[in-house]
Design a protein around this motif. Structure first.
Motif, PDB file in Angstrom:
ATOM      1  N   VAL A   1       0.870  -1.173   0.000  1.00 61.80           N
ATOM      2  CA  VAL A   1       0.000   0.000   0.000  1.00 61.80           C
ATOM      3  C   VAL A   1       0.909   1.225   0.000  1.00 61.80           C
ATOM      4  O   VAL A   1       1.692   1.422   0.932  1.00 61.80           O
ATOM      5  N   LEU A   2       0.827   2.027  -1.047  1.00 58.75           N
ATOM      6  CA  LEU A   2       1.651   3.226  -1.167  1.00 58.75           C
ATOM      7  C   LEU A   2       0.771   4.462  -1.058  1.00 58.75           C
ATOM      8  O   LEU A   2      -0.234   4.585  -1.770  1.00 58.75           O
ATOM      9  N   ASN A   3       1.139   5.351  -0.166  1.00 59.91           N
ATOM     10  CA  ASN A   3       0.358   6.559   0.060  1.00 59.91           C
ATOM     11  C   ASN A   3       0.751   7.641  -0.938  1.00 59.91           C
ATOM     12  O   ASN A   3       1.916   7.818  -1.266  1.00 59.91           O
ATOM     13  N   THR A   4      -0.244   8.385  -1.402  1.00 62.84           N
ATOM     14  CA  THR A   4      -0.034   9.478  -2.343  1.00 62.84           C
ATOM     15  C   THR A   4      -0.879  10.670  -1.909  1.00 62.84           C
ATOM     16  O   THR A   4      -1.702  10.571  -0.989  1.00 62.84           O
ATOM     17  N   ASN A   5      -0.694  11.784  -2.587  1.00 68.81           N
ATOM     18  CA  ASN A   5      -1.516  12.973  -2.352  1.00 68.81           C
ATOM     19  C   ASN A   5      -1.612  13.337  -0.884  1.00 68.81           C
ATOM     20  O   ASN A   5      -2.686  13.546  -0.339  1.00 68.81           O
ATOM     21  N   ARG A   6      -0.448  13.422  -0.245  1.00 65.21           N
ATOM     22  CA  ARG A   6      -0.383  13.786   1.169  1.00 65.21           C
ATOM     23  C   ARG A   6      -1.232  12.864   2.041  1.00 65.21           C
ATOM     24  O   ARG A   6      -1.950  13.286   2.948  1.00 65.21           O
ATOM     25  N   ALA A   7      -1.149  11.565   1.738  1.00 70.93           N
ATOM     26  CA  ALA A   7      -1.813  10.511   2.512  1.00 70.93           C
ATOM     27  C   ALA A   7      -3.328  10.628   2.492  1.00 70.93           C
ATOM     28  O   ALA A   7      -4.005  10.160   3.396  1.00 70.93           O
ATOM     29  N   ARG A   8      -3.904  11.211   1.425  1.00 76.36           N
ATOM     30  CA  ARG A   8      -5.360  11.245   1.292  1.00 76.36           C
ATOM     31  C   ARG A   8      -5.875  10.100   0.428  1.00 76.36           C
ATOM     32  O   ARG A   8      -7.077   9.850   0.373  1.00 76.36           O
ATOM     33  N   ALA A   9      -4.974   9.438  -0.291  1.00 77.86           N
ATOM     34  CA  ALA A   9      -5.351   8.308  -1.137  1.00 77.86           C
ATOM     35  C   ALA A   9      -4.169   7.353  -1.224  1.00 77.86           C
ATOM     36  O   ALA A   9      -3.034   7.717  -0.934  1.00 77.86           O
ATOM     37  N   SER A  10      -4.447   6.118  -1.617  1.00 79.47           N
ATOM     38  CA  SER A  10      -3.408   5.088  -1.673  1.00 79.47           C
ATOM     39  C   SER A  10      -3.561   4.277  -2.950  1.00 79.47           C
ATOM     40  O   SER A  10      -4.657   4.113  -3.474  1.00 79.47           O
ATOM     41  N   SER A  11      -2.445   3.750  -3.424  1.00 79.75           N
ATOM     42  CA  SER A  11      -2.471   2.803  -4.535  1.00 79.75           C
ATOM     43  C   SER A  11      -1.976   1.454  -4.036  1.00 79.75           C
ATOM     44  O   SER A  11      -1.235   1.370  -3.052  1.00 79.75           O
TER      45      SER A  11
END
Length: 208
Positions: free
Chosen positions: A125-135
């Motif tokens: 699980v990789l966090n993106t967008n300042r931890a507002r969404a994940s891929s």
């Protein structure tokens, strides 16, 4: 790892069953029904074995502070472990103490790690967008090549392989909505379960 119905309880703080340590356990993974690995609050990787009614330490390896703080620890077999620290996925052979980096991502960092022995691959699980969404990203243990299997849309807290590494289940949140999402394989569509159910943890168990 294996059938854990008869596992001995491993105490996470000092007790009469735990010899030779005063340190608290931060991360933990079973390697066999009578052995495990953990990372303590001093960032030391330790191996333990249950023997004659007591847990006894059989090995310890300090983890370099420059490698980042370990977040998740998984066993890859009876002698190899992997952990996620910041953007980097590490593995160590406990027989010879050899450690190497498998993968280093470009996202903000990983928050969950699962391993499938059938595919010899990891699910991150990789966090993106300042931890507002994940891929969700699949990473080959052999080559370190990554493959995105779910694009960012939820803040995913945890993900596990299911169906022998062909599908996944994850728990996440979108606004005020909490849910569990699952795909039996990557050709099928994702289904949502337990919306607003307040699910705290996932344990994926394969049918036998």
């Amino acid at each position: 790892y294996g059938d854990h119905r008869d596992l001995h309880s491993f105490p996470t703080r000092r007790s009469s069953d735990l010899d030779e340590t005063d340190d608290n356990v931060e991360l933990f993974a079973w390697m066999s029904p009578d052995s495990c690995v953990c990372v303590d609050n001093n960032t030391s990787l330790q191996r333990w074995r249950f023997d004659a009614g007591h847990w006894r330490q059989t090995g310890a390896w300090p983890l370099a502070a420059g490698d980042g703080l370990p977040r998740v620890l998984v066993a890859l077999g009876t002698n190899t472990v992997a952990w996620l620290a910041g953007k980097t996925l590490w593995q160590m052979n406990l027989q010879n103490g050899e450690k190497n980096s498998i993968y280093s991502g470009s996202a903000a960092g990983g928050s969950s790690l699962s391993y499938s022995p059938e595919t010899d691959g990891f699910l991150l699980v990789l966090n993106t967008n300042r931890a507002r969404a994940s891929s969700l990203v699949a990473v080959s243990r052999n080559t370190g090549v990554e493959r995105t299997i779910a694009r960012p849309r939820l803040l995913v807290r945890e993900a596990q392989w299911i169906n022998q590494g062909q599908g996944y289940v994850c728990r996440g949140a979108s606004g005020d909505t909490n849910m569990v999402a699952a795909r039996m394989d990557l050709k099928s569509s994702e289904k949502n379960f337990f919306q607003h159910g307040g699910v705290e943890n996932l344990i994926a168990a394969e049918a036998r």
